[in-house]
Every structure is written in structure tokens, then in C-alpha cells.
Design an enzyme around this catalytic site. Structure first.
Site, PDB file in Angstrom:
ATOM      1  N   HIS A   1      53.687  22.936  95.358  1.00 28.18           N
ATOM      2  CA  HIS A   1      52.776  23.976  95.153  1.00 28.18           C
ATOM      3  C   HIS A   1      51.048  23.566  95.368  1.00 28.18           C
ATOM      4  O   HIS A   1      50.368  24.181  95.985  1.00 28.18           O
ATOM      5  CB  HIS A   1      52.562  24.911  94.130  1.00 28.18           C
ATOM      6  CG  HIS A   1      52.017  26.135  94.388  1.00 28.18           C
ATOM      7  ND1 HIS A   1      53.000  27.101  94.859  1.00 28.18           N
ATOM      8  CD2 HIS A   1      50.847  26.510  94.010  1.00 28.18           C
ATOM      9  CE1 HIS A   1      51.959  28.192  95.081  1.00 28.18           C
ATOM     10  NE2 HIS A   1      50.787  28.002  94.495  1.00 28.18           N
TER      11      HIS A   1
ATOM     12  N   TYR B   1      46.919  24.165  97.557  1.00 24.13           N
ATOM     13  CA  TYR B   1      45.445  24.144  97.329  1.00 24.13           C
ATOM     14  C   TYR B   1      44.754  23.185  98.152  1.00 24.13           C
ATOM     15  O   TYR B   1      43.396  23.101  98.370  1.00 24.13           O
ATOM     16  CB  TYR B   1      45.462  23.908  95.922  1.00 24.13           C
ATOM     17  CG  TYR B   1      46.172  25.176  95.159  1.00 24.13           C
ATOM     18  CD1 TYR B   1      45.188  26.300  95.111  1.00 24.13           C
ATOM     19  CD2 TYR B   1      47.205  25.252  94.607  1.00 24.13           C
ATOM     20  CE1 TYR B   1      45.649  27.352  94.508  1.00 24.13           C
ATOM     21  CE2 TYR B   1      47.617  26.084  93.953  1.00 24.13           C
ATOM     22  CZ  TYR B   1      46.914  27.416  94.056  1.00 24.13           C
ATOM     23  OH  TYR B   1      47.638  28.445  93.297  1.00 24.13           O
TER      24      TYR B   1
ATOM     25  N   HIS C   1      54.479  36.199 101.792  1.00 19.38           N
ATOM     26  CA  HIS C   1      53.518  35.708 100.865  1.00 19.38           C
ATOM     27  C   HIS C   1      52.684  34.548 101.408  1.00 19.38           C
ATOM     28  O   HIS C   1      51.460  34.402 101.730  1.00 19.38           O
ATOM     29  CB  HIS C   1      53.923  35.332  99.545  1.00 19.38           C
ATOM     30  CG  HIS C   1      53.170  34.593  98.714  1.00 19.38           C
ATOM     31  ND1 HIS C   1      51.897  35.016  98.221  1.00 19.38           N
ATOM     32  CD2 HIS C   1      53.083  33.305  98.376  1.00 19.38           C
ATOM     33  CE1 HIS C   1      51.262  34.006  97.584  1.00 19.38           C
ATOM     34  NE2 HIS C   1      52.201  32.967  97.481  1.00 19.38           N
ATOM     35  N   PHE C   2      53.428  33.328 102.066  1.00 20.40           N
ATOM     36  CA  PHE C   2      52.649  32.188 102.242  1.00 20.40           C
ATOM     37  C   PHE C   2      52.177  32.296 103.633  1.00 20.40           C
ATOM     38  O   PHE C   2      51.217  31.561 103.861  1.00 20.40           O
ATOM     39  CB  PHE C   2      53.373  30.800 101.918  1.00 20.40           C
ATOM     40  CG  PHE C   2      54.573  30.498 102.627  1.00 20.40           C
ATOM     41  CD1 PHE C   2      55.819  30.809 102.167  1.00 20.40           C
ATOM     42  CD2 PHE C   2      54.412  30.058 104.061  1.00 20.40           C
ATOM     43  CE1 PHE C   2      57.058  30.084 103.003  1.00 20.40           C
ATOM     44  CE2 PHE C   2      55.382  29.822 104.934  1.00 20.40           C
ATOM     45  CZ  PHE C   2      56.788  29.932 104.545  1.00 20.40           C
ATOM     46  N   HIS C   3      52.742  33.149 104.394  1.00 18.05           N
ATOM     47  CA  HIS C   3      52.336  33.148 105.937  1.00 18.05           C
ATOM     48  C   HIS C   3      50.782  34.029 105.775  1.00 18.05           C
ATOM     49  O   HIS C   3      49.905  33.707 106.288  1.00 18.05           O
ATOM     50  CB  HIS C   3      53.035  33.941 106.736  1.00 18.05           C
ATOM     51  CG  HIS C   3      54.074  32.878 107.436  1.00 18.05           C
ATOM     52  ND1 HIS C   3      55.176  32.580 106.828  1.00 18.05           N
ATOM     53  CD2 HIS C   3      54.030  32.364 108.678  1.00 18.05           C
ATOM     54  CE1 HIS C   3      55.765  31.638 107.785  1.00 18.05           C
ATOM     55  NE2 HIS C   3      55.101  31.676 108.729  1.00 18.05           N
TER      56      HIS C   3
ATOM     57  N   ARG D   1      65.592  34.457 103.257  1.00 21.90           N
ATOM     58  CA  ARG D   1      64.703  33.863 104.395  1.00 21.90           C
ATOM     59  C   ARG D   1      65.848  32.761 105.137  1.00 21.90           C
ATOM     60  O   ARG D   1      66.639  32.387 104.917  1.00 21.90           O
ATOM     61  CB  ARG D   1      63.612  33.443 103.761  1.00 21.90           C
ATOM     62  CG  ARG D   1      63.566  32.433 102.786  1.00 21.90           C
ATOM     63  CD  ARG D   1      62.183  31.748 102.708  1.00 21.90           C
ATOM     64  NE  ARG D   1      62.417  31.037 101.106  1.00 21.90           N
ATOM     65  CZ  ARG D   1      61.381  29.970 100.874  1.00 21.90           C
ATOM     66  NH1 ARG D   1      60.467  29.951 102.012  1.00 21.90           N
ATOM     67  NH2 ARG D   1      61.300  29.399  99.905  1.00 21.90           N
ATOM     68  N   ARG D   2      65.058  32.128 105.967  1.00 19.76           N
ATOM     69  CA  ARG D   2      65.587  31.138 106.771  1.00 19.76           C
ATOM     70  C   ARG D   2      66.925  31.443 107.473  1.00 19.76           C
ATOM     71  O   ARG D   2      67.753  30.475 107.359  1.00 19.76           O
ATOM     72  CB  ARG D   2      65.592  29.998 106.060  1.00 19.76           C
ATOM     73  CG  ARG D   2      64.197  29.297 105.615  1.00 19.76           C
ATOM     74  CD  ARG D   2      64.122  28.603 104.554  1.00 19.76           C
ATOM     75  NE  ARG D   2      62.708  27.822 104.536  1.00 19.76           N
ATOM     76  CZ  ARG D   2      62.217  27.033 103.399  1.00 19.76           C
ATOM     77  NH1 ARG D   2      63.159  27.157 102.373  1.00 19.76           N
ATOM     78  NH2 ARG D   2      61.285  26.801 103.351  1.00 19.76           N
TER      79      ARG D   2
END
Lengths: 191, 540
Positions: free
Chosen positions: B215, B219, B366-368, B429-430
Site C-alpha cells: 500500500h 503513496y 479503483h487503482f487505475h 479481476r485478472r
């Protein structure tokens, strides 16, 4: 403009800034607290909780002895009316491939992996857990309507991952009790 | 003037070059898994491609951007020549060699373990060694940033460290420490197995080590973007930083609370107890704070610019902003995507809410949205802003730049919104393909098609980006002057020691990591019988 005036202006603007910043910090904290309350509501009211305990099991021996031997996989009606489901994931299928359970009944799913990391997700519900080899996953479930639910493997487990789909068949309580009469472990087979 | 322009350009060109390749792979993946392109019968190629896409986008691309930007900041904010140029080149070449070393086994189908490794799946040992070299190369940069700051401090005793450099060094420390988790997993667990010295591995323990990295690495990707928010945007639109102190606090908060939160990635895992999952959930909530503070400070900073330009009223000032300025456009898009992505993130980290969307396409969305969207669009802005200073030539294609940013924003929304939707429906996913003929899956076909279209919009935007940069290398020469950073409304003359140094915060970062990870790791390591046989990728 004298030096003093500049200084006064500076401290006045600093005060405004501090006040606005405080307000914003309050909003930020409120957002976070609201999310925490929402999570608490889901946890307490809907009993959605991550697994509390850590249990281990040796994947190279699960086929030979212990609770995950093949004859012990599937659904079983316990003496107190609850149901326990035992299942394993392996490249590239679940055993049993179709899990049968009664509606409106507390169900405990106990599952593990025989090889790599897999996942169990029941579509249209929040039943969602990882299967990590060496560890036992336990998840409480309860279905409020009958029918078939798709249960894909949600974690990449190598080249055949996309073909790993199981199913959950939720049937009427009395029908399940009928089938469970003879004892033994139930799956969709024979239905 | 930047003295080491070649070094910085090398980092940026390599970063954006591999980005272009990985972006093409990403678009191809979305196409073949959608109902419009189901011709691929070999999912194995899909996972090769996915491994390459993830490894490049996760490790190589953002690391190189942070490094290149870091060197530029070090030279321009500190106004001193970079110390250790030879070492900087060594780090760069380590990354080049590491990337090549990792990409060959991926291309041969011997390392399709995706960028999160997935033990007990084990790929070719050179894949992991390549990743290690990339990380080691970046650690040289961490050391150089620290050394350069130390040299500057000696020459300027007690002076406030310029904000851009303060944030840059905080980001480098964050990276150094967060990479330790994956490094431990690779060195202690995976590489011995991949090299054939051992044939069993504790998959549960490996997942905990990886969550240490998984995680906080986000950042680290985010820090260059936040530096651009604070120190480039206000300058580019003629404004001022609303609060220098607030900016420093935000970066420090990232340094301290970004680290001990990774276990929210293992909420659904059986090898971590509920207590630590809850603690990590609470800490993740805390890390929303620096972002919310930043949103406020940046909005206030651009409001200053708008009012200086004659903007009036409660919201009327928004119209007075220079909307044709690419930097402002990128910021606005970035904030919108950060808003949607951040709201999704708060759901992911919430202990119980996570169960509904864990490991579904929602997470990919979300992370894209956060990384590919909010963060990468500012990488574009950083490159556009720095380019004239690196090439000594003017970027003249402003209209093309605006089109590129618009396409990236639209492409990201078209790609990720349908992903969020099918994630709620429970699409995992994946997966290389879906059986859209199944009546239970058929309704998702339309959403997946939209995502694929979004992928091609993104690819178009990516190509435009590279075209603008390449054309910038041949534009007419123009002196861009010294590279400057935005000033604060109250530019600090003295800063409290705590907001000017890192010792306290690094100690807190390490201490919190040890308390939040130490016990689970030690317990898992001491638990007998949890090592499982390795499964080698590509073995017969």
C-alpha cells in the site's frame, strides 16, 4: 504602508487562514468518522466480519486425512440445525464444484487450498474470502433467497484461472432436510 | 539552469518509453477479454502481458519518474549541482539491466506471476533478480537525495528546506522503507525457492510481507504528483501556496501513516487475525487526512490565483481561472479522479465494506483511477512543465497538450467506471476471458466493452503524449530561464525543527511499522507446518 500595518494585516490574514483550515479539518474528520460508522453498522448489524482466528493445515496431506479429505467435502446438517460446508480449491476447480445449502439458515463455510492461492466469491452477496494454502478460511454465510449463484475464483491462480467457476445452489429448507436425512455430505450431485 | 539535463532526460525517456509499451499491452488486454475481441484462445499470452503491464507500471515507470523529477528538484530547489552524478548514472543503468533481466523471462512465459508475485506460484529466478536490481537502483537515488540535502544544510545552517525538496526527500524515505517488505519476501522466501535451493514456501507469510510494500508504494507513486500540486500548479497559474506549513504536515503524515496500513489488502485472508486487520483499517482511515488537507490547500491556492486575476463571488472565481493552461487542466482532471478513486478507497479500507468488492474488478477500477488517472495525469503535467528546461526548447503544441489531457481523463473515466459497476456485480479481476454466453454473465458484456473502448482512448492519449515530447526535442531553441517553484503566501523564514527534518518522523514510521507488522510476522514465521510446496510456472 508602514511595517506595523503589514504585520497587522499579516496576522489578520493568518487568523482567517487558521479558521478556514480548522473548518476544513473538521469536515475531513467528519468524513472519516462517517465511513467508520458505516463500517461499524455493516459489522454489527449485518455481521460482516473478517475471519478472527488463524488455523493451519498441511496442503500436501489434506487429501489423506483430516477434515478436508474428499469424503468429508460438501454440506452437512449439524445437530443444532446449522449447516457446515467444507470445500477446497485447486488448479482449476472447486470441490465440490456446486455447493448446495438451505435458505434462511446459518452456514459456516470452511475451505482451504490444495496448491496455490485461490479465492471464493459468491456473486450477488458479500461472501468473499481468500484460500491460502496452509491455512483454513472460515466464513459465515446466510442466504435469504433460493436459486443458483455463480462462485468464481477471484484470485489469479495461474493460466487456467479464468476457467475456475463454481456454483452455490440455495434450496428450500425442508428439501435440504429431506436430503440430509441419510447423513453424509451433500453437493448438487444427483439433483 | 539544470546542470544534469542528460541524466534527467534519460530517466524520463526510459520511464515514458516503457510506459508506452505497457500501455499498449493494457489496451490489448482489455480488447481481447471484451466481447468485441474474443479471438484469443490462449489465456497464457494474456497473463504474460498482464505481468509485463503490472511490473512496468508498478515498479519501473513511477520509480523512474520519481527519480528524474527528484534529481531536477534537487538541482533547482536547492540551487546546487547534483552531488554524486556518477552514482546516479549507476542507479539508472541498474534499472535498465534489471528491467531487461525481468522482461525476458516474462516474454518467454516463464514468469507469469503478475507483479504481486503470488507465491507459492514461482517464476524464473531472473524475473525476481531483475525486480531486485530495479529496487537497488532506486535506493541509490534515495541515498543521493539524502546526501544532497545534507550538503545543502551544511551550507545553509538552520534555513528552511525548500518545500519541493522537503517533500522529495520524504518521498524517497517512504520508498526506501516500504520497499523493504517486498525485498524481505524476495530475498528470504521467493528467490531461494526460484533458485532451487528450497522447494517449499509459506504463502501466508509472503502475502503479509508483500502487503507491507503494497500500500505504501502507492503513496510513493503519489508524492511527485503532490509535489506538482503544491509547488508547480500555483506558480504555473500565477498563484501562491496557501500554507507552506500545511504542505509540510501533509508530506510528513504520508511518511508516518502510509506505512503501517497494508494489511487492509489481507482483510479476506485466513493467515491474519482480526485484531491487526482492524488496526490497519483504522490507520488507513487516517491516511485519508493528508489527502483531504491537500485538496483544501490546493483549492485555496488556486482560488488565490483566481482572485488575483479578478475572480469574484463564492464560486464565481472558478471562471476567472486560466482554463487553457495545461497545468490547471491536469490538476482539475486529477482532482476529479482523485475524488472518485479516493471515495472508492475509503470503501476498500473499511474492514467490513471491503467484503462486497474484495478482489473484484472494482479494485482494478479503483487503482487505475487513482494511479493511472489522478497520479499519471500529473506525471504528464510535470513532464510538460520540465521539458523546456531539459531540452532548451519551447513546447509549442499547447492545443495538442490540452487534447491529450482531455483524452486521458475521458479514457480513464470510460475505462474505470464500468469496472466499478461490474465489480459490484461480483466480476472477479485478472481473468483472461469471460463466458459472455452464460446468462448470468451476459449483462456485464456491455460494461466490459465500454472499458475496452476506454483503453483505446487512453492508448491514443499516450501516443499523443509521446508525440508532444518528441516534437519538443526538435522545436526552436528558447531559453526557459531557471526552473522555479511556487512561493507560499507566507513564505517561511524559520520553520520548526520538526517540520524541517525527518529524524522524528522516520523513527515514528519505523516504530509504527514494527508494532503493526512485527507481531503478525513473527507469529507466522514461528508457526510450524505452514510452508507449502512451490508450484513452478511453465514447468511440465
Amino acid at each position: 504602508m508602514s511595517v506595523e500595518e503589514t504585520h497587522e494585516n499579516g496576522s489578520a490574514s493568518a487568523e482567517v487562514a487558521a479558521r478556514v483550515e480548522r473548518r476544513w479539518a473538521t469536515i475531513a474528520v467528519i468524513i472519516i468518522v462517517a465511513m467508520a460508522l458505516l463500517a461499524a453498522f455493516a459489522g454489527i448489524h449485518r455481521a460482516t466480519m473478517p475471519q478472527p482466528r488463524v488455523e493451519t493445515t498441511d496442503p500436501s496431506r489434506i487429501h489423506l486425512s483430516g477434515e478436508f479429505v474428499e469424503s468429508n467435502l460438501g454440506s452437512v446438517l449439524e445437530a443444532n440445525g446449522n449447516v457446515t460446508v467444507r470445500a477446497i480449491g485447486q488448479q482449476y476447480s472447486f470441490t465440490p464444484a456446486c455447493i448446495v445449502v438451505p435458505v434462511d439458515t446459518p452456514i459456516t463455510l470452511r475451505a482451504t487450498s490444495a496448491d496455490v492461492v485461490h479465492g471464493i466469491l459468491v456473486q450477488g452477496t458479500n461472501i468473499n474470502t481468500m484460500l491460502v494454502p496452509g491455512y483454513v478460511s472460515e466464513q459465515l454465510m446466510r442466504f435469504t433467497r433460493t436459486g443458483d449463484y455463480l462462485m468464481p475464483c477471484q484470485e489469479f491462480c495461474s493460466f487456467g484461472h479464468e476457467g475456475m467457476w463454481g456454483k452455490v445452489r440455495v434450496i428450500d429448507k425442508t428439501e435440504f432436510a429431506d436430503r440430509a436425512k441419510g447423513g453424509g455430505r451433500l453437493s448438487c450431485v444427483g439433483q | 539552469m539544470l546542470a544534469n539535463r542528460k541524466l534527467i532526460l534519460a530517466h524520463f525517456w526510459l520511464a515514458f518509453g516503457v510506459f508506452g509499451v505497457a500501455l499498449t499491452l493494457g489496451a490489448w488486454q482489455m480488447f481481447i477479454r471484451s466481447p468485441i475481441g474474443t479471438w484469443l484462445s490462449n489465456p497464457e499470452l494474456y497473463y504474460r502481458s498482464l505481468t509485463a503491464h503490472g511490473t512496468v507500471m508498478g515498479y519501473v515507470f513511477p520509480t523512474l519518474v520519481a527519480m528524474g523529477f527528484g534529481y531536477a528538484i534537487s538541482e533547482s530547489a536547492l540551487e546546487q549541482r547534483l552531488v554524486g552524478v556518477r552514482w546516479a548514472w549507476t542507479g539508472f543503468w541498474l534499472i535498465v539491466i534489471g528491467s531487461i533481466m525481468a522482461v525476458i523471462p516474462i516474454a518467454l512465459g516463464r514468469a507469469s506471476v503478475l507483479y504481486t508475485f503470488y507465491p507459492p506460484l514461482i517464476g524464473n529466478v531472473f524475473y525476481y533478480l531483475g525486480v531486485v536490481l530495479v529496487v537497488v537502483g532506486s535506493w541509490i537515488w534515495v541515498a543521493l537525495m539524502s546526501i544532497n540535502l545534507r550538503v545543502w544544510r551544511k551550507a545553509h545552517p538552520g534555513a528552511p528546506v525548500p518545500l519541493a525538496m522537503f517533500a522529495n526527500v520524504a518521498g524517497s524515505y517512504l520508498w526506501a522503507w516500504t520497499a523493504v517488505g517486498a525485498a524481505l519476501e524476495l530475498l528470504l522466501q521467493i528467490i531461494p525457492v526460484a533458485a532451487g535451493l528450497k522447494n517449499t514456501i509459506d504463502a501466508g507469510l509472503a502475502r503479509v510481507f508483500f502487503s507491507w510494500t503494497l500500500h505504501a508504494i502507492v503513496y510513493f507513486w503519489l508524492v511527485p504528483t503532490y509535489i506538482a500540486y503544491y509547488t508547480l500548479v500555483p506558480r504555473a497559474i500565477g498563484g501562491r501556496i496557501y500554507s507552506d506549513t500545511m504542505a509540510r504536515i501533509s508530506f510528513i503524515l504520508f511518511l508516518v501513516v502510509a506505512m503501517p496500513i497494508g494489511m487492509h489488502h489481507t482483510f479476506a485472508d485466513p493467515q491474519v487475525g482480526a485484531g491487526f486487520k482492524f488496526i490497519h483499517s483504522a490507520f488507513t482511515a487516517l491516511v485519508a487526512l493528508p489527502t483531504l488537507l491537500t485538496v483544501f490547500t490546493i483549492c485555496a491556492s488556486i482560488e488565490i490565483a483566481a482572485r488575483l486575476r479578478g475572480g469574484r463571488g463564492l464560486f464565481g472565481w472558478i471562471r476567472a481561472l486560466p482554463w487553457d493552461n495545461p497545468m490547471l487542466l491536469a490538476l482539475a482532471f486529477s482532482f476529479v479522479m482523485l475524488g472518485f478513486g479516493g471515495a472508492g478507497g475509503l470503501i476498500n479500507m473499511s474492514y467490513q465494506l471491503d467484503a462486497s468488492i474484495h478482489n473484484t474488478q472494482w479494485i482494478t477500477g479503483h487503482f487505475h483511477l487513482i494511479f493511472g488517472g489522478a497520479i499519471v495525469i500529473m506525471y504528464f503535467a510535470i513532464a510538460y512543465d520540465l521539458w523546456p528546461h531539459l531540452t532548451g526548447r519551447e513546447l509549442i503544441d499547447v492545443r495538442l497538450i490540452r487534447t491529450q489531457l482531455w483524452l486521458w481523463f475521458i479514457g480513464m473515466i470510460v475505462t474505470t467506471f464500468p469496472w466499478h459497476w461490474v465489480g459490484i456485480l461480483g466480476m472477479p479481476r485478472r481473468m483472461a476471458y469471460f463466458d459472455f454466453g452464460d446468462p448470468a454473465i451476459a449483462p456485464q458484456a456491455l460494461s466490459v466493452t465500454f472499458s475496452a473502448i476506454g483503453g483505446f482512448i487512453l492508448l491514443t492519449s499516450g501516443i499523443l503524449f509521446l508525440v508532444v515530447l518528441a516534437r519538443g526535442m526538435r522545436a526552436p531553441q528558447a531559453d526557459a530561464g531557471p526552473y522555479r517553484f511556487a512561493l507560499a503566501v507566507h513564505q517561511p523564514t524559520t520553520v520548526p525543527v520538526a517540520l524541517n527534518t525527518y529524524a522524528l518522523w522516520v523513527a515514528l514510521m519505523i516504530g509504527l511499522t514494527l508494532t503493526n507488522y512485527g507481531y503478525p510476522i513473527v507469529t507466522l514465521a514461528l508457526t510450524e507446518g505452514t510452508s507449502v510446496p512451490a508450484v513452478y510456472v511453465g514447468a511440465q
